[in-house]
Design a protein around this motif. Structure first.
Motif, PDB file in Angstrom:
ATOM      1  N   ALA A 103       0.837  -1.196   0.000  1.00  0.00           N
ATOM      2  CA  ALA A 103       0.000   0.000   0.000  1.00  0.00           C
ATOM      3  C   ALA A 103       0.866   1.238   0.000  1.00  0.00           C
ATOM      4  N   ASP A 104       0.245   2.364  -0.317  1.00  0.00           N
ATOM      5  CA  ASP A 104       0.974   3.626  -0.321  1.00  0.00           C
ATOM      6  C   ASP A 104       1.744   3.799   0.978  1.00  0.00           C
ATOM      7  N   GLY A 105       3.027   4.163   0.856  1.00  0.00           N
ATOM      8  CA  GLY A 105       3.900   4.213   2.024  1.00  0.00           C
ATOM      9  C   GLY A 105       3.424   5.148   3.104  1.00  0.00           C
ATOM     10  N   VAL A 106       2.841   6.289   2.717  1.00  0.00           N
ATOM     11  CA  VAL A 106       2.359   7.235   3.714  1.00  0.00           C
ATOM     12  C   VAL A 106       1.250   6.608   4.541  1.00  0.00           C
ATOM     13  N   GLU A 107       0.295   5.947   3.877  1.00  0.00           N
ATOM     14  CA  GLU A 107      -0.827   5.358   4.592  1.00  0.00           C
ATOM     15  C   GLU A 107      -0.373   4.230   5.500  1.00  0.00           C
TER      16      GLU A 107
ATOM     17  N   LEU B 233       7.919  14.016   7.692  1.00  0.00           N
ATOM     18  CA  LEU B 233       8.658  13.196   6.744  1.00  0.00           C
ATOM     19  C   LEU B 233       7.998  13.039   5.386  1.00  0.00           C
ATOM     20  N   PHE B 234       6.677  13.196   5.320  1.00  0.00           N
ATOM     21  CA  PHE B 234       5.982  12.921   4.073  1.00  0.00           C
ATOM     22  C   PHE B 234       5.329  14.182   3.523  1.00  0.00           C
ATOM     23  N   GLY B 235       5.107  14.165   2.242  1.00  0.00           N
ATOM     24  CA  GLY B 235       4.444  15.293   1.606  1.00  0.00           C
ATOM     25  C   GLY B 235       5.370  16.025   0.657  1.00  0.00           C
ATOM     26  N   ARG B 236       4.787  16.731  -0.271  1.00  0.00           N
ATOM     27  CA  ARG B 236       5.550  17.486  -1.262  1.00  0.00           C
ATOM     28  C   ARG B 236       5.762  18.899  -0.737  1.00  0.00           C
ATOM     29  N   ASN B 237       6.986  19.209  -0.410  1.00  0.00           N
ATOM     30  CA  ASN B 237       7.292  20.502   0.187  1.00  0.00           C
ATOM     31  C   ASN B 237       7.494  21.566  -0.882  1.00  0.00           C
TER      32      ASN B 237
ATOM     33  N   GLU C  71      15.658  16.958  16.032  1.00  0.00           N
ATOM     34  CA  GLU C  71      16.752  16.604  15.131  1.00  0.00           C
ATOM     35  C   GLU C  71      16.227  16.034  13.817  1.00  0.00           C
ATOM     36  N   GLU C  72      15.129  15.295  13.873  1.00  0.00           N
ATOM     37  CA  GLU C  72      14.548  14.754  12.646  1.00  0.00           C
ATOM     38  C   GLU C  72      14.000  15.868  11.758  1.00  0.00           C
ATOM     39  N   ALA C  73      13.342  16.853  12.369  1.00  0.00           N
ATOM     40  CA  ALA C  73      12.822  17.982  11.587  1.00  0.00           C
ATOM     41  C   ALA C  73      13.967  18.754  10.938  1.00  0.00           C
TER      42      ALA C  73
ATOM     43  N   SER D 186       8.309   6.950  -0.124  1.00  0.00           N
ATOM     44  CA  SER D 186       7.057   7.710  -0.048  1.00  0.00           C
ATOM     45  C   SER D 186       7.290   9.165   0.326  1.00  0.00           C
ATOM     46  N   SER D 187       8.488   9.497   0.793  1.00  0.00           N
ATOM     47  CA  SER D 187       8.829  10.891   1.055  1.00  0.00           C
ATOM     48  C   SER D 187       9.448  11.477  -0.205  1.00  0.00           C
ATOM     49  N   HIS D 188       9.816  12.740  -0.138  1.00  0.00           N
ATOM     50  CA  HIS D 188      10.315  13.414  -1.335  1.00  0.00           C
ATOM     51  C   HIS D 188      11.573  14.214  -1.006  1.00  0.00           C
ATOM     52  N   HIS D 189      12.492  14.263  -1.958  1.00  0.00           N
ATOM     53  CA  HIS D 189      13.723  15.068  -1.855  1.00  0.00           C
ATOM     54  C   HIS D 189      14.588  14.680  -0.665  1.00  0.00           C
ATOM     55  N   PRO D 190      15.815  14.198  -0.908  1.00  0.00           N
ATOM     56  CA  PRO D 190      16.209  13.508  -2.117  1.00  0.00           C
ATOM     57  C   PRO D 190      16.464  12.030  -1.854  1.00  0.00           C
ATOM     58  N   LEU D 191      16.212  11.540  -0.636  1.00  0.00           N
ATOM     59  CA  LEU D 191      16.458  10.126  -0.340  1.00  0.00           C
ATOM     60  C   LEU D 191      15.612   9.214  -1.212  1.00  0.00           C
ATOM     61  N   ARG D 192      14.401   9.645  -1.518  1.00  0.00           N
ATOM     62  CA  ARG D 192      13.519   8.853  -2.374  1.00  0.00           C
ATOM     63  C   ARG D 192      14.211   8.499  -3.685  1.00  0.00           C
ATOM     64  N   GLU D 193      14.711   9.524  -4.371  1.00  0.00           N
ATOM     65  CA  GLU D 193      15.298   9.293  -5.687  1.00  0.00           C
ATOM     66  C   GLU D 193      16.599   8.519  -5.589  1.00  0.00           C
ATOM     67  N   THR D 194      17.335   8.729  -4.509  1.00  0.00           N
ATOM     68  CA  THR D 194      18.586   7.999  -4.321  1.00  0.00           C
ATOM     69  C   THR D 194      18.323   6.502  -4.218  1.00  0.00           C
ATOM     70  N   ILE D 195      17.331   6.110  -3.428  1.00  0.00           N
ATOM     71  CA  ILE D 195      17.029   4.683  -3.270  1.00  0.00           C
ATOM     72  C   ILE D 195      16.512   4.092  -4.577  1.00  0.00           C
TER      73      ILE D 195
END
Length: 345
Positions: A2-6, A24-28, A159-161, A296-305
């Motif tokens: 299922a969608d990673g965010v959900e 962590l999720f969403g298009r910033n 620290e995560e933010a 499911s997150s965006h910029h830039p770890l998503r594209e790296t993986i």
């Protein structure tokens, strides 16, 4: 899958998971959400519940000014009067009062309403309520934000933010398509970095960047972990497939984000620790889920993986199975450990 965010929000709903889904999720399109998150955590530590926008403007603009000083582009839009005011204050061309006035009038226009929106809808809990009655604009912190401070290692949330903010602004600052921005890992410094045109730029701590996607838990035993450097229980950045395999797998980047997990010291290097063993197969599915959370997150770890493991979920799962088979062919033995808490991802 299922969608990673959900999955992240609904599979194991908890207060911490809802907060992390916001960060962590969403298009910033701007960094305001990160500044507001850090401000809420900061104010909650004072015990205040009712905060006027003018009071909120102090920490909110301070966090933004700090980032503007090192990464001037803080939004995808071409211009922002509020961001410009932060730059002008840093340059000494406007007064503090003018900067605060601009923050109150322009800085909160969208973020107050949008903060709790993840995907296309709001999460079912709120960390504050908006109260703009009778011309007096304020927010009222709810019990939920104070409960965050009662969880193990609450400093992780700040620290995560900050780490997520660093990743997002790096993509904007470099002006590189997220499809081309490749985040790398330096084992010695434990930092993620990018290397556009052979010009290295350190981005953020690997621990802080990965912790939220593991919900603040050890990847293997689900014990609480901290990313703080000054704790006896500071987590380790572990190579899921041991780094010793790199000499036998020159075609596989074992320093890739996809292969890095956070482990408590006991699991990684304790008496019965993992060391250079191949994890049991049940952990392979867990690694796949963690990576899909990241995608499911965006910029830039998503594209790296995606670059490192495959364009589709099917391809990525097949990639992990292939590496696992090659790893066990070389190292023979598998490792597992009892779980210290309920599974959270």
């Amino acid at each position: 899958m299922a969608d990673g965010v959900e999955v992240f929000k609904e599979q194991f709903p908890s207060l911490e998971s809802y907060w992390r889904s916001i960060i962590l999720f969403g298009r910033n399109v701007a960094s305001y959400k990160f500044a507001l998150a850090k401000s809420l955590l900061e104010i909650a530590q004072t015990g205040k519940t009712s905060i006027s926008l003018r009071e909120l403007a102090e920490p909110y603009s301070r966090h933004l000014r700090e980032h503007v000083a090192r990464a001037p582009k803080q939004a995808t839009s071409q211009s922002s009067r509020f961001i410009q005011a932060c730059k002008d204050f840093n340059d000494g061309s406007i007064s503090y009062d003018t900067m605060i006035d601009t923050t109150v009038s322009l800085g909160f226009n969208n973020v107050i309403d949008a903060f709790h929106v993840v995907g296309q809808k709001e999460i079912p809990i709120s960390f504050y309520e908006k109260d703009y009655q009778s011309g007096y604009k304020r927010i009222i912190l709810t019990d939920e934000v104070y409960k965050l401070l009662e969880t193990p290692y609450p400093e992780n949330f700040t620290e995560e933010a900050e780490s997520r903010w660093n990743l997002v602004e790096t993509a904007w600052e470099l002006g590189v398509s997220r499809n081309l921005l490749n985040v790398k890992y330096d084992e010695q410094s434990q930092l993620f970095f990018v290397d556009p045109s052979f010009r290295r730029k350190d981005v953020t701590s690997a621990r802080s960047a990965l912790n939220g996607y593991q919900k603040g838990k050890c990847f293997y035993c689900f014990d609480d972990i901290t990313v703080s450097d000054d704790s006896d229980n500071t987590c380790d950045v572990d190579h899921f497939f041991p780094h010793t395999l790199q000499q036998f797998m020159p075609d596989i980047n074992l320093d890739g984000v996809w292969n890095l997990v956070l482990a408590c010291p006991d699991c990684n290097r304790g008496l019965m620790g993992k060391f250079a063993l191949v994890p049991a197969t049940r952990y392979l599915e867990r690694l796949h889920r963690r990576n899909e959370f990241l995608i499911s997150s965006h910029h830039p770890l998503r594209e790296t993986i995606i670059q490192q493991t495959g364009n589709t979920e099917t391809e990525r799962a097949a990639f992990l199975r292939m590496v696992d088979q090659r790893a066990i062919d070389y190292l023979v033995h598998r490792w597992a450990t009892p779980e210290k808490a309920l599974a959270t991802f």
